[in-house]
Design an enzyme around this catalytic site. Structure first.
Site, short mmCIF file in Angstrom:
data_model
loop_
_atom_site.label_atom_id
_atom_site.label_comp_id
_atom_site.label_asym_id
_atom_site.label_seq_id
_atom_site.Cartn_x
_atom_site.Cartn_y
_atom_site.Cartn_z
N CYS A 384 0.82 -1.21 0.00
CA CYS A 384 0.00 0.00 0.00
C CYS A 384 0.86 1.27 0.00
CB CYS A 384 -0.99 -0.05 1.15
SG CYS A 384 -2.53 0.77 0.72
N HIS A 508 -3.83 -5.22 0.44
CA HIS A 508 -3.27 -5.76 1.68
C HIS A 508 -3.37 -7.29 1.70
CE1 HIS A 508 -2.71 -1.96 3.86
NE2 HIS A 508 -3.73 -1.54 3.14
N GLU A 510 -1.97 -9.24 3.53
CA GLU A 510 -1.92 -9.76 4.91
C GLU A 510 -3.31 -10.05 5.49
OE1 GLU A 510 -1.23 -6.68 3.99
OE2 GLU A 510 -1.65 -5.18 5.54
#
Ligand code: GLN
Length: 533
Positions: A384, A508, A510
């Site tokens: 990001c 993202h 994650e």
């Protein structure tokens, strides 16, 4: 089967790990092939955590439908391996906001609007809405904060009344509490737990299961004492011992027989069969001796609080278990990095992760780190704002566009690389590009090797997007554009040529890496850095 509800509360002090306990129970029930959902009640008055500083509250987790939520939802998703939605995140702020908006719109017909019944009914509505929408067989509700806080009382009151209407046998209250040690000889004290149980009873809730947090097993006499003083069967008292990995808690609770207590309480005939075989296989990879090792730096500005990068850290760990690398992660304060000390601060790392963030503080340093990683050919994953910094580095340091910038930091720059775009969201936070977006991967790129498929979906939380007018300038200077959103051609993935592993993503990854579904970007990132021990 009517949805069975398990309500998890915590006593004595915060940070007991009741989120992990709730998630672990979710995991066990999932392994028994039950359809599980989870819901977090947060007593604070922010409408959602979207605008809270990561320093205050840790990471903001984003669900696939774009809700900005408490980081506990990340743990829930990783453990139960299921996408949750905005229905799973409830704050006092959002409840009050709705009630007050209804009041302003005249929906209460001149009545006096009060905590009881109006706030309490709104809370109950959130439970029934989730059940209607997802139809889970089990719903686990975690109440944030500690019993005794004034803020959480409306939630407790809502559940007390709800349990009467819903059927007491359909709601199980599970309380987590610490055993305290005093004196030089570590005498164990149950009194704080007795008090928090008493507080709950004063509020009309009698817990059915007690989970004690402790650094070791509890002896029989302590369990017996807890049973008498707290009015809970010995069989329904469990211990969640300190352990190296949060991922061992499902096994720990399962081995003590928590499934028996749960099935007995709900009197479910033909309780489904299951075992923790699948989870335990994953747990073996966590505990196995690793052949390789690596040191990773996360260079962000919230380095003082690891919770700010919770999903990033968990995703690195999960991938490291799968690949078999023992990793050491250091959080490096990006704002302390300078041209002069960068070599000294970063040269010992096998890989660098440049995380996301908002605001100008630390951006110059993020660009400096991007340059370092690019030139030194250190494996790099930029997420990001990290990805945006890698593009700014190339504009400034490769293309010589000294003024290049993102509109986030300088709207008047003569070389705008990232444009502001406002998005219409139903979410209160406003104008971010949030949640899942479909992305098409460009063939013959690192991304295509990583994903090994053409179409993917990833979660987002940002406002600024790459200025597509500049794509050809960048392509001439070694940047490869390897993923675009399908709907609106937003640049999603960039890579740098002639580098062993240098990838920046606007989304993202994650948020979607889980024990049973390790994200390929994290897996390949870890592979790129492994060193023989
Ligand atoms: N601040 C950047 C943006 O809004 C990046 C956000 C992030 O890193 N999550 O686009």
């Amino acid at each position: 089967m009517k949805t069975k509800i398990i309500v998890v509360t915590g006593g004595v002090y915060s940070s007991l790990g009741k989120g992990i306990i709730a998630s672990s129970i979710g995991r066990i029930l999932t392994e028994f092939n039950y359809n599980v959902s989870m819901q977090k009640f947060d007593p604070y008055l922010n409408v959602d955590p979207g605008t809270m500083s990561p320093y205050q509250h840790g990471e903001v987790f984003v669900t696939s439908d774009g809700a900005e939520t408490d980081l506990d939802l990340g743990n829930y998703e990783r453990f139960i391996d299921r996408d949750l939605s905005k229905f799973s995140s409830v704050t006092s702020g959002s409840i009050y906001y709705e009630v007050i908006t209804d009041e302003r719109n005249g929906k209460y017909d001149g009545k006096t609007v009060q905590v009881v019944p109006h706030i309490v009914l709104k809370i109950q509505e959130r439970i029934t809405n989730l059940i209607k929408k997802n139809k889970p067989e089990f719903l686990i509700i975690e109440i944030g904060g500690t019993i005794g806080d004034i803020e959480s009382i409306p939630f407790i009151e809502a559940l007390r009344i709800f349990s009467g209407n819903y059927g007491r046998k359909n709601i199980l209250f599970l309380h987590c509490s610490p055993i305290l040690k005093v004196n030089a000889n570590d005498e164990l004290k149950t009194k704080p737990t007795q008090h928090s149980m008493k507080s709950l009873r004063n509020l009309g809730i009698t817990p059915n299961i007690l989970i004690m947090r402790s650094d070791k097993d509890l002896d029989d006499s302590t369990i017996q004492k807890l049973s008498w003083t707290c009015d809970i069967d010995k069989d329904n008292i469990f211990v969640s011992k300190d352990c190296k990995s949060i991922y061992s808690i499902p096994k720990m609770l399962y081995d003590q027989g928590i499934i028996k207590s749960i099935s007995k309480y709900f009197q479910i005939k033909n309780f489904k069969k299951g075992s923790l075989t699948k989870w335990n296989k994953f747990l073996e990879t966590v505990q196995n001796e690793k052949k390789y090792k690596a040191k990773i730096a996360i260079t962000g500005k919230y380095s003082g609080l690891a919770d700010s990068y919770m999903s990033v850290i968990e995703s690195l760990k999960l991938a490291s278990y799968k690949v078999g690398v023992e990793i050491e992660i250091d959080l490096i304060d990006i704002t302390k990095i300078t041209k002069d000390n960068i070599e000294k601060k970063l040269s010992m790392y096998n890989a660098i992760l440049i995380p996301g963030g908002f605001g100008e503080r630390g951006i110059k340093e993020k660009i400096l780190v991007s340059k370092y990683c690019r030139e030194k050919k250190v494996p790099t994953l930029a997420i990001c704002l990290g990805m945006q910094a890698t593009c700014l580095d190339i504009a400034i340091n490769v293309m010589g566009k000294k003024d290049a910038n993102s509109e986030e930091f300088n709207k008047k720059s003569d070389y705008i690389v990232f444009n502001e775009k406002t998005y219409k969201n139903k979410s209160f936070g406003g104008e971010l590009r949030l949640g899942n977006k479909e992305i098409e991967i460009v063939d013959n790129t690192l991304a295509s090797k990583i994903y090994n498929k053409k179409n993917i979906e990833e979660r987002h939380r940002h406002r600024y997007i790459f200025n597509n007018e500049k794509i050809s300038d960048f392509e001439k200077n070694g940047l490869i554009f390897s993923g675009f959103s399908k709907k609106d051609s937003v640049v999603e993935i960039v890579e740098y040529e002639n580098h062993p592993f240098y990838i920046g993503v606007q989304f993202h990854p994650e948020f979607i890496s889980r024990p049973n579904k390790i994200h390929p970007i994290f897996e390949k990132f870890i592979e790129s850095m492994k060193q023989k021990k």
